[in-house]
Design a protein around this motif. Sequence first.
Motif, short mmCIF file in Angstrom:
data_model
loop_
_atom_site.label_atom_id
_atom_site.label_comp_id
_atom_site.label_asym_id
_atom_site.label_seq_id
_atom_site.Cartn_x
_atom_site.Cartn_y
_atom_site.Cartn_z
N THR A 76 62.42 24.78 44.64
CA THR A 76 61.65 24.57 45.86
C THR A 76 61.09 25.92 46.31
O THR A 76 61.84 26.87 46.52
N CYS A 78 52.57 11.69 48.92
CA CYS A 78 52.90 12.84 48.10
C CYS A 78 51.63 13.44 47.49
O CYS A 78 50.80 12.72 46.93
N PHE A 86 58.22 19.00 50.23
CA PHE A 86 57.29 19.50 51.25
C PHE A 86 58.06 19.76 52.53
O PHE A 86 58.98 19.03 52.87
N ARG A 128 54.36 14.30 55.62
CA ARG A 128 53.33 13.78 54.72
C ARG A 128 53.25 12.26 54.84
O ARG A 128 54.25 11.59 55.00
#
Length: 132
Positions: free
Chosen positions: A84, A38, A31, A35
């Motif tokens: 990614t 997750c 990410f 965060r």
Amino acid sequence: MTKTVPVVDYLTLGEHPHLTAHGCTTCGARFFDRRNACAGCGAADFESVAVATEGVLTTFTIVTMARPGIPVPFVAGVVDCDGTSVRANVINVEPAPDHVRLGMKLRLATSVVGVDDEGTEAMGFGFEPVED
């Protein structure tokens, strides 16, 4: 010497510019935003992970309307950088269907997107085609 600053905190400048993601230490999900947990597995432990600087275009759109002051047309896309997904503009390519294609190889590129009154350059990023 000119001072430069990244426009997003996940852009690392220097001799070898790259993006840095927050990687879940349990499932490996990545990410770019901060965060607390997750979204993939609910774990709360993350590590900084350098994102590959080359990838392939998985989807795109040619933007023809934007707010005043944003030059159009431009290409907005999603680039798969070795697993990614990165949302970014595709730069240094003509924004036309004949010049942009799914699966095209791209590499990270940085550019100056603004300069303040003291001469500090704000650096942004996009992805440009890799010459075959």
